[in-house]
Design an enzyme around this catalytic site. Structure first.
Site, mmCIF file in Angstrom:
data_model
loop_
_atom_site.group_PDB
_atom_site.id
_atom_site.type_symbol
_atom_site.label_atom_id
_atom_site.label_comp_id
_atom_site.label_asym_id
_atom_site.label_seq_id
_atom_site.Cartn_x
_atom_site.Cartn_y
_atom_site.Cartn_z
ATOM 1 N N GLU A 1 0.839 -1.321 -0.055
ATOM 2 C CA GLU A 1 0.063 0.033 0.143
ATOM 3 C C GLU A 1 0.912 1.115 0.098
ATOM 4 O O GLU A 1 0.472 2.149 -0.596
ATOM 5 C CB GLU A 1 -0.913 0.056 1.170
ATOM 6 N N HIS B 1 4.888 7.866 9.440
ATOM 7 C CA HIS B 1 5.867 7.319 8.304
ATOM 8 C C HIS B 1 7.408 7.543 9.047
ATOM 9 O O HIS B 1 8.385 7.943 8.448
ATOM 10 C CB HIS B 1 5.763 8.255 6.995
#
Length: 581
Positions: free
Chosen positions: A177, A293
């Site tokens: 993803e 992230h």
């Protein structure tokens, strides 16, 4: 969640839990220890234990730690994550499939994992999904261990309660993803037009435990979103549209194919507004997830209150859409006659698998079998029947099939599922062919047929193999934890001796000569040996155990490492073998 956001606003506040429908607002920790939060249970759905969700997050974090701090789709950390989820689902009774992404994914990307609960109307499928990969920079515990772990525990809760099903429920854990929704794109593109039509709605869960998060729903006003919104409305959360996540997670793949979609999210790098902070608590002008992230996206980056409200909302939605309180309108029974057979190696046995319509109308019943040992094949003629009819099951053994008793599970799947047991007994020949019985004892060929905490298997940074490149790293956490690996084998009759050997490297940070952390080897429920941190050595040591007393028996061999809450001890296992002669 893939992509970046450039949203920014101003304000300031502290994160608190939003009120439930029947309670005043109360403070809730944004970060820190993983603790169970309280939320109002759904009227028709069971409460999903958030501490179990958090246990899955702990395991995903440990898998990342053993694989360079990441679970990126092309790395062993992702494959170990797939193995962990797969083993839990298979043990619970799901039909589980690994779907390799053969086009459009990053080089070396691991598979999608698809699990379907084998009950309910096959023409009406509700699908729940999340991406299982992380970015290369971190372990991805909020993004997106939170969605993956919540779906796993929801699936296990469904299996535990085993309600009557009005529709099929299918779960998907997506690869790649973070590189552009590639795994879910591949899955959707692999579906035929008829298969897409059967999926009535897809629900996506990406970042559902953001520490400064809000309560966001994809396509908030759509019909698909209504059961999700109803649950959060019952808690007084006043959810908003997920504008930040639009087109940036796996629901977009389904949306592009014309399948209705919705889902929960708590936000990524966009900043919380002053109005949102006033409504939900938290800090205005700060990102919903300040570790988005990054390497700090660990188990310390989890809002347990939001996670609990999300997973209970998932269960509530599933129950409303797919579960029925009524007895299935159409039902059948399944039986095997005879219920067992005895054969010599290299020969076959047959039995009749009978079905009968017990309520409503007859239905098509698909037949399958599980539990056959290596070298044994099971076939049905015909492979499916209309309830009220029967099929002949043939169980064929190979010349080298080990003597022993093997329980096989026969499953009939229609609008509901039923099982029957058939016991295959393979006679001993009175002689013994010297052989090594353990499969994949060096862990070089994936995780099968090992069961348990198979995420411990891999090529992990920080430890090395005795031979080859892979091994099993049990323990090594530095806090209270248990890892187990097991494999079931039949020790052939007619042999004079059976010997288990394995290579074990024990390293520890413990300094006392006290057995704080232990490593046990069991045959069935019997402990054969116990080692501990006091047996630590600088390299691998070969260990030997006599399994002669188990000749002629089918046993589960289990290796278990247990750590206390203090300093770490690693039990690194490799090159296990069970030799008979």
């Amino acid at each position: 969640m893939a992509g970046i956001s450039l949203v920014a606003t101003l304000g300031a506040a502290g994160l608190t839990a939003a009120p439930t429908a029947s309670a005043a607002p109360q403070a809730a920790p944004a970060t820190g220890p993983l603790v169970r939060a309280i939320s109002a249970p759904a009227a028709d759905a069971p409460d999903v234990d958030v501490t179990k969700v958090q246990a899955h997050l702990t395991e995903l974090n440990a898998i990342a730690s053993r694989n360079g701090g990441t679970r990126k789709s092309s790395g062993q950390g992702y494959r170990d994550s797939v193995a962990y989820v797969k083993n839990k689902l298979q043990a619970a009774g799901y039909t589980v499939t690994e779907q390799p992404c053969t086009s459009g994914c990053a080089t070396g990307a691991g598979p999608n994992l698809i699990a379907e609960w084998p009950q309910g109307d096959t023409a009406k499928v509700y699908m729940f999904g999340s991406h299982l990969d992380s970015v290369a920079a971190g372990p991805g515990i909020n993004d997106n261990g939170s969605g993956s772990a919540a779906l796993l525990e929801t699936a296990l809760t469904l299996a535990e309660h085993h309600p009557a099903m009005a529709a099929r429920v299918r779960f998907g854990w997506w690869t790649d993803e973070e590189q552009g929704l590639n795994g879910s794109d591949f899955y959707v593109n692999s579906l035929s037009s008829a298969e897409r039509t059967r999926i009535k709605a897809y629900y996506n869960f990406d970042m559902i435990a953001s520490t400064n998060g809000g309560y966001f729903i994809n396509h908030l006003t759509s019909a698909a979103a209504q059961p999700m919104k109803a649950y959060w409305d019952s808690l007084g959360l006043q959810p908003e549209e997920n504008t930040e996540g639009a087109g940036r997670s796996d629901d977009y793949s389904f949306e592009q194919a014309g399948i209705p979609t919705s889902g929960y999210a708590m936000g990524a790098s966009a900043r919380k507004t002053a109005a949102q902070a006033a409504k939900w608590g938290g800090t205005a002008n700060r990102a919903y997830d300040s570790c988005y992230h990054q390497s700090c996206d660990t188990t310390s980056n989890i809002n347990s209150t939001g996670l609990n409200r999300s997973v209970d909302g998932i269960a509530s939605t599933l129950w409303k859409l797919a579960v029925t309180d009524s007895t299935p309108a159409n039902d059948f029974s399944l039986s095997a006659s005879p219920a067992g057979g005895t054969v010599d190696p290299g020969t076959s046995a047959t039995t009749t698998i009978a079905t009968a319509t017990t309520s409503g109308s007859a239905q098509t019943v698909q037949l399958s079998a599980a539990g056959a040992p290596a070298g044994v094949t099971v076939s049905f003629s015909p492979g499916s029947v209309t309830s009220g009819n029967s099929s002949t099951m043939t169980v064929a053994t190979a010349a080298g099939t080990a003597p022993g008793s093997y329980p096989l599970t026969v499953t009939g799947t229609g609008s509901v599922s039923h099982t029957a047991t058939y016991t295959l007994t393979v006679r001993g020949t009175g002689s013994c062919s010297g052989q090594q019985l353990l499969t994949n004892g060096g862990f070089e060929t994936g995780t099968s047929p090992w069961t348990g905490d198979t995420g411990a298997i891999g090529s992990h940074a920080g430890q090395s193999a005795h031979s080859g490149s892979r091994f099993a790293w049990l323990g090594g956490y530095g806090y209270s934890a248990t890892d187990s690996l097991a494999q079931t084998v039949t020790v052939p009759a007619g042999c004079a001796k059976a010997t288990l050997t394995y290579w074990l490297h024990i390293d520890t940070d413990e300094t006392d000569r006290v057995a704080y952390d232990t490593f046990k080897v069991k045959a069935g429920s019997t402990t054969l040996t116990t080692l501990s941190n006091t047996d630590a050595a600088s390299g691998y040591v070969q260990r030997t155990l006599d399994l002669t007393p188990y000749i002629g028996q089918r046993i589960a061999l289990t290796f278990t490492a247990t750590e206390d809450s203090g300093l770490q001890t690693s039990f690194v296992l490799d090159d296990a073998a069970l030799q008979v002669n």
